[in-house]
Scaffold this motif. Structure first.
Motif, PDB file in Angstrom:
ATOM      1  N   TYR A  11       0.061   5.003  -9.985  1.00 25.20           N
ATOM      2  CA  TYR A  11       0.350   6.429  -9.781  1.00 25.20           C
ATOM      3  C   TYR A  11       0.895   7.064 -11.061  1.00 25.20           C
ATOM      4  O   TYR A  11       0.449   8.137 -11.467  1.00 25.20           O
ATOM      5  CB  TYR A  11       1.339   6.595  -8.626  1.00 25.20           C
ATOM      6  CG  TYR A  11       1.560   8.034  -8.224  1.00 25.20           C
ATOM      7  CD1 TYR A  11       0.560   8.731  -7.542  1.00 25.20           C
ATOM      8  CD2 TYR A  11       2.735   8.702  -8.519  1.00 25.20           C
ATOM      9  CE1 TYR A  11       0.737  10.059  -7.167  1.00 25.20           C
ATOM     10  CE2 TYR A  11       2.926  10.029  -8.160  1.00 25.20           C
ATOM     11  CZ  TYR A  11       1.926  10.703  -7.482  1.00 25.20           C
ATOM     12  OH  TYR A  11       2.097  12.017  -7.125  1.00 25.20           O
ATOM     13  N   PRO A  65       7.002  -0.262  -4.464  1.00 21.99           N
ATOM     14  CA  PRO A  65       5.798  -1.094  -4.626  1.00 21.99           C
ATOM     15  C   PRO A  65       5.294  -1.011  -6.068  1.00 21.99           C
ATOM     16  O   PRO A  65       4.976   0.065  -6.565  1.00 21.99           O
ATOM     17  CB  PRO A  65       4.805  -0.467  -3.646  1.00 21.99           C
ATOM     18  CG  PRO A  65       5.654   0.185  -2.611  1.00 21.99           C
ATOM     19  CD  PRO A  65       6.871   0.665  -3.338  1.00 21.99           C
ATOM     20  N   GLU A 104      -6.603   2.921   3.855  1.00 23.28           N
ATOM     21  CA  GLU A 104      -7.487   2.126   3.000  1.00 23.28           C
ATOM     22  C   GLU A 104      -8.914   2.032   3.523  1.00 23.28           C
ATOM     23  O   GLU A 104      -9.870   1.991   2.756  1.00 23.28           O
ATOM     24  CB  GLU A 104      -6.924   0.713   2.811  1.00 23.28           C
ATOM     25  CG  GLU A 104      -5.944   0.660   1.653  1.00 23.28           C
ATOM     26  CD  GLU A 104      -5.590  -0.769   1.274  1.00 23.28           C
ATOM     27  OE1 GLU A 104      -6.502  -1.616   1.242  1.00 23.28           O
ATOM     28  OE2 GLU A 104      -4.404  -1.033   1.019  1.00 23.28           O
ATOM     29  N   LYS A 120       1.344   0.038  -6.880  1.00 22.36           N
ATOM     30  CA  LYS A 120       1.109   1.420  -6.466  1.00 22.36           C
ATOM     31  C   LYS A 120       1.826   2.384  -7.420  1.00 22.36           C
ATOM     32  O   LYS A 120       1.274   3.400  -7.830  1.00 22.36           O
ATOM     33  CB  LYS A 120       1.640   1.596  -5.042  1.00 22.36           C
ATOM     34  CG  LYS A 120       0.926   2.660  -4.273  1.00 22.36           C
ATOM     35  CD  LYS A 120       0.260   2.125  -3.025  1.00 22.36           C
ATOM     36  CE  LYS A 120      -1.139   2.652  -2.891  1.00 22.36           C
ATOM     37  NZ  LYS A 120      -1.923   1.933  -1.915  1.00 22.36           N
ATOM     38  N   THR A 144       0.531   4.651   6.856  1.00 25.78           N
ATOM     39  CA  THR A 144       1.792   4.034   7.271  1.00 25.78           C
ATOM     40  C   THR A 144       2.261   2.991   6.259  1.00 25.78           C
ATOM     41  O   THR A 144       3.447   2.836   6.026  1.00 25.78           O
ATOM     42  CB  THR A 144       1.633   3.351   8.651  1.00 25.78           C
ATOM     43  OG1 THR A 144       0.343   2.735   8.686  1.00 25.78           O
ATOM     44  CG2 THR A 144       1.727   4.357   9.762  1.00 25.78           C
ATOM     45  N   ASP A 145       1.320   2.297   5.606  1.00 24.01           N
ATOM     46  CA  ASP A 145       1.698   1.267   4.642  1.00 24.01           C
ATOM     47  C   ASP A 145       2.265   1.856   3.359  1.00 24.01           C
ATOM     48  O   ASP A 145       3.286   1.389   2.852  1.00 24.01           O
ATOM     49  CB  ASP A 145       0.472   0.430   4.246  1.00 24.01           C
ATOM     50  CG  ASP A 145      -0.004  -0.434   5.384  1.00 24.01           C
ATOM     51  OD1 ASP A 145       0.754  -0.558   6.371  1.00 24.01           O
ATOM     52  OD2 ASP A 145      -1.112  -0.971   5.289  1.00 24.01           O
ATOM     53  N   ALA A 146       1.576   2.853   2.812  1.00 19.62           N
ATOM     54  CA  ALA A 146       1.846   3.248   1.432  1.00 19.62           C
ATOM     55  C   ALA A 146       2.783   4.442   1.306  1.00 19.62           C
ATOM     56  O   ALA A 146       3.509   4.554   0.321  1.00 19.62           O
ATOM     57  CB  ALA A 146       0.523   3.562   0.727  1.00 19.62           C
ATOM     58  N   TRP A 171      12.482   4.935   1.618  1.00 25.40           N
ATOM     59  CA  TRP A 171      11.401   5.700   0.994  1.00 25.40           C
ATOM     60  C   TRP A 171      11.904   6.244  -0.345  1.00 25.40           C
ATOM     61  O   TRP A 171      13.079   6.555  -0.507  1.00 25.40           O
ATOM     62  CB  TRP A 171      10.955   6.868   1.885  1.00 25.40           C
ATOM     63  CG  TRP A 171      10.094   6.430   3.041  1.00 25.40           C
ATOM     64  CD1 TRP A 171      10.348   5.392   3.902  1.00 25.40           C
ATOM     65  CD2 TRP A 171       8.858   6.996   3.454  1.00 25.40           C
ATOM     66  NE1 TRP A 171       9.342   5.281   4.825  1.00 25.40           N
ATOM     67  CE2 TRP A 171       8.404   6.250   4.575  1.00 25.40           C
ATOM     68  CE3 TRP A 171       8.060   8.046   2.997  1.00 25.40           C
ATOM     69  CZ2 TRP A 171       7.207   6.539   5.238  1.00 25.40           C
ATOM     70  CZ3 TRP A 171       6.871   8.340   3.661  1.00 25.40           C
ATOM     71  CH2 TRP A 171       6.450   7.583   4.762  1.00 25.40           C
ATOM     72  N   GLN A 210      -4.630   7.218  -3.488  1.00 23.99           N
ATOM     73  CA  GLN A 210      -3.927   5.936  -3.399  1.00 23.99           C
ATOM     74  C   GLN A 210      -3.135   5.814  -2.111  1.00 23.99           C
ATOM     75  O   GLN A 210      -2.759   4.717  -1.720  1.00 23.99           O
ATOM     76  CB  GLN A 210      -2.939   5.809  -4.547  1.00 23.99           C
ATOM     77  CG  GLN A 210      -3.562   5.582  -5.877  1.00 23.99           C
ATOM     78  CD  GLN A 210      -2.466   5.242  -6.865  1.00 23.99           C
ATOM     79  OE1 GLN A 210      -1.945   4.141  -6.855  1.00 23.99           O
ATOM     80  NE2 GLN A 210      -2.099   6.207  -7.678  1.00 23.99           N
ATOM     81  N   PHE A 211      -2.831   6.960  -1.512  1.00 18.35           N
ATOM     82  CA  PHE A 211      -2.004   6.945  -0.308  1.00 18.35           C
ATOM     83  C   PHE A 211      -2.826   7.224   0.939  1.00 18.35           C
ATOM     84  O   PHE A 211      -2.290   7.428   2.014  1.00 18.35           O
ATOM     85  CB  PHE A 211      -0.848   7.939  -0.473  1.00 18.35           C
ATOM     86  CG  PHE A 211       0.010   7.567  -1.633  1.00 18.35           C
ATOM     87  CD1 PHE A 211       1.077   6.704  -1.455  1.00 18.35           C
ATOM     88  CD2 PHE A 211      -0.295   7.989  -2.918  1.00 18.35           C
ATOM     89  CE1 PHE A 211       1.838   6.297  -2.539  1.00 18.35           C
ATOM     90  CE2 PHE A 211       0.464   7.591  -4.003  1.00 18.35           C
ATOM     91  CZ  PHE A 211       1.529   6.740  -3.818  1.00 18.35           C
ATOM     92  N   LYS A 244       5.792  10.311  -1.628  1.00 23.02           N
ATOM     93  CA  LYS A 244       6.862   9.467  -1.076  1.00 23.02           C
ATOM     94  C   LYS A 244       6.299   8.073  -0.853  1.00 23.02           C
ATOM     95  O   LYS A 244       5.336   7.898  -0.112  1.00 23.02           O
ATOM     96  CB  LYS A 244       7.375  10.052   0.241  1.00 23.02           C
ATOM     97  CG  LYS A 244       8.057  11.407   0.067  1.00 23.02           C
ATOM     98  CD  LYS A 244       8.735  11.862   1.344  1.00 23.02           C
ATOM     99  CE  LYS A 244       9.163  13.320   1.230  1.00 23.02           C
ATOM    100  NZ  LYS A 244       8.187  14.250   1.862  1.00 23.02           N
ATOM    101  N   MET A 245       6.907   7.089  -1.518  1.00 26.65           N
ATOM    102  CA  MET A 245       6.433   5.719  -1.357  1.00 26.65           C
ATOM    103  C   MET A 245       7.366   4.933  -0.454  1.00 26.65           C
ATOM    104  O   MET A 245       8.571   5.157  -0.438  1.00 26.65           O
ATOM    105  CB  MET A 245       6.392   5.017  -2.716  1.00 26.65           C
ATOM    106  CG  MET A 245       5.305   5.542  -3.612  1.00 26.65           C
ATOM    107  SD  MET A 245       4.976   4.391  -4.964  1.00 26.65           S
ATOM    108  CE  MET A 245       3.940   5.440  -5.963  1.00 26.65           C
ATOM    109  N   VAL A 246       6.776   3.975   0.258  1.00 26.09           N
ATOM    110  CA  VAL A 246       7.550   3.154   1.179  1.00 26.09           C
ATOM    111  C   VAL A 246       8.125   1.968   0.413  1.00 26.09           C
ATOM    112  O   VAL A 246       7.403   1.051   0.043  1.00 26.09           O
ATOM    113  CB  VAL A 246       6.655   2.663   2.341  1.00 26.09           C
ATOM    114  CG1 VAL A 246       7.470   1.867   3.334  1.00 26.09           C
ATOM    115  CG2 VAL A 246       5.960   3.834   3.016  1.00 26.09           C
TER     116      VAL A 246
END
Lengths: 389, 389
Positions: free
Chosen positions: A93, A86, B295, A89, B316-318, A111, B291-292, A122-124
């Motif tokens: 970060y 993303p 929201e 984000k 769950t999104d980020a 991830w 940020q994670f 850990k980002m999705v």
């Protein structure tokens, strides 16, 4: 696979990317790439960066389908591969991390793990396969354009590009390349900005090459040139796409279709009545007076009389306002109405310095603004349609 | 009439105002007054300034009915009188004028003429009679409060005031004046900021005087103090109104009705588990991790373990994120959830400098933040309700 260039799609790495990169290097490239990413997109993959790692380089791609940017930086590549992250984000970060090394690693389910100091995130991400194909810079046939000249041409015309999306042939500026000059022109049907730079030797051009460049691409080129010390930009195109290479960054833009209007027909030829005023004075006067213009039309009146330029506006809500600038004028009096924000746009673009020459024919004809102290090899003119007042 | 003070309403001038005033003086006072004017008001007169001229002074009044500001500057008064002028328009216009003298003159139909150099403007005003009555500063009974101490108390509490308009007793901060100390407290039901300043001698106070001051008044006081070198602010009140005098400016605010909650009951007394961390480190870590966070809730987890503070969040999104700050800790481990933006508010208010002490009891009890390097005569504490995580 690791020996082929990362910029050719056939060799795009697909392994479980694992790299270490300096935060400063990464942030510099993300900063360049993030402006291409659309904030509000209905296609989720377009909110992501594509990361591709191979041969001690990390290549970063961003696209909104119309516009794409591909850039890269040095990285320690432990495992070549690709992932998507993303964009917003990640950028936010990385900005918040302290200087130092950052490790990135592709995990299960797309991830991506990001480690730095005692921070662990850990980002999705999404599947690399979903990321759209971005066209490659053509191997041959590019022109070299002087970077400062191009940047200046963009800043002097971009504001005149139409904001009406339906008028898609006016949603860009026309770049005209000749063997010893180049020009750029933009119009929204109400005003037209035209700038020509002489004495630019353009190798490989014969005759005239006209290219319509979309506004978002122009803005991106300008911003990329601003953050680069590149002396030249390499420009190329094919049937669908425009390509711009600035240092190791490649910007590609989908071409606009349609015919740019025949602007040469509207360039005034006999605007013989003129005044010369300091740009700063004119700006201040217009800004003061324009507050009292009709809010919808923004119309102000310019009246030229014996040695003075009178600027005025009125509206039933706000009242009326008038400013007088003293300046030599000995022709017949003339009164013309213009949209004040169009005049302000010109003065902003020229930095409110030096003097401006205002040239008129009569109340029904277009007016023209030009820098009075313009250099010989740059010809800049700005044409405004009059308003009935 | 010209010999009575302009600040008493009975002597308010009503003639055809005609004055000359220096642009610098006028702009300074308009800048102070314009922030009181509501941008979007359904009552047209409230978008106007009231100008009253007499005795070589121009008095300017702005009001939104809840809050009013009355200020003045020196002027050459040719004809005493009063008029009203559109506030935003006048402020913008005066800002754009060059330095020098400005003439103002009330014309027919409430129009006001403004002349400066070769600029000539007529603004559409409204009848002076429509301008609401603004209460006068009481002749007796004012307290003097030290300006820097008050400003500091506002900045340390204002952010904790409730934004929910329906909770009107929480739409302000409570000022508590005693003979040798003062305190301010604000809460929105989820967090509470409390600051006490000892060693402030307040003449005329016996026992305790509690006053609820609306947020907009606090913000205005803070901004007026910021632009003033006044050492004291004079404070007074009557049944309906609060009065604050800063130099020659008087701010009046309608009182909030209702009972401020019994905040003393929620101040934690046995938060014996604590860590001390650098405010800057904590800020960076929370910003990264937050940020994670989910929201909607903004929830982050603080985990205290052997010599470390672990901050984490997931959605769950980020994805998920964790930061570790090393710091002495030898009590039993504890995990508590908080709204990250509440923690950030405290760190912003304390300028991200020095160290902060985080004090806990257990996962179900309120946490407390305090500056570790607090001075002896200022006691500042910030209480946060925990979140289930």
């Amino acid at each position: 696979m690791s020996t082929t260039a990362v910029t050719t799609d056939t060799a795009a790495p697909t392994g479980n990317l694992e790299i270490t990169v300096s935060r400063a290097e990464l942030l510099r490239e993300l900063t360049a790439a993030q402006s291409v990413v659309e904030r509000k997109t209905t296609i989720p993959i377009l909110s992501n960066f594509l990361f591709e790692a191979a041969d001690d380089r990390l290549t970063i791609t961003a696209t909104d389908l119309d516009l794409s940017l591909r850039t890269s930086c040095i990285a320690k590549v432990k495992t070549s591969g690709a992932c998507t992250i993303p964009a917003r984000k990640l950028y936010d970060y990385i900005k918040l991390l302290p200087e130092g090394d950052i490790s990135l690693k592709l995990m299960d389910n797309h991830w991506v793990q990001i480690r730095a100091g005692r921070s662990n995130t850990k980002m999705v991400g999404m599947a690399r396969a979903n990321f759209p194909q971005v066209p490659e810079f053509p191997a041959i046939g590019a022109f070299k354009i002087a970077a400062p000249a191009l940047r200046n041409m963009i800043s002097k015309t971009i504001f005149a590009i139409s904001n009406e999306e339906s008028r898609y042939t006016l949603n860009g500026a026309l770049l005209v390349l000749k063997s010893e000059s180049m020009a750029m022109v933009a119009t929204d049907g109400h005003r037209l900005a035209h700038i020509e730079k002489l004495g630019e030797i353009l190798e490989g051009i014969s005759g005239e090459k006209k290219t319509l460049i979309p506004r978002k691409a122009l803005a991106e080129i300008s911003s990329l040139l601003g953050g680069s010390d590149a002396e030249h930009i390499e420009f190329s195109d094919d049937e669908q796409t425009l390509f711009f290479k600035i240092g190791n960054r490649v910007l590609t833009s989908r071409k606009l279709t349609g015919q740019f209007p025949n602007y040469e027909a509207v360039l005034p030829r006999d605007n013989t009545k003129f005044v010369i005023v300091r740009s700063e004075d004119l700006m201040k006067s217009i800004q003061r007076v324009a507050q009292f213009a009709d809010e919808r039309s923004g119309a102000i009146k310019l009246r030229l009389e014996q040695n003075e330029l009178k600027i005025s506006a009125q509206s039933t809500d706000a009242g009326e306002s008038e400013d007088i600038i003293e300046t030599p004028y000995n022709y017949d009096p003339i009164v013309v109405g213009f949209n004040s924000s169009y005049l302000i746009d010109y003065l902003r673009a020229t930095g409110e310095t030096g003097e401006v020459r205002l040239e008129f024919k009569d109340a029904q004809s277009a007016g023209q603004m030009r820098p009075e102290d313009g250099s010989d090899d740059v010809k800049y003119r700005y044409i405004l349609m009059p308003m009935r007042i």
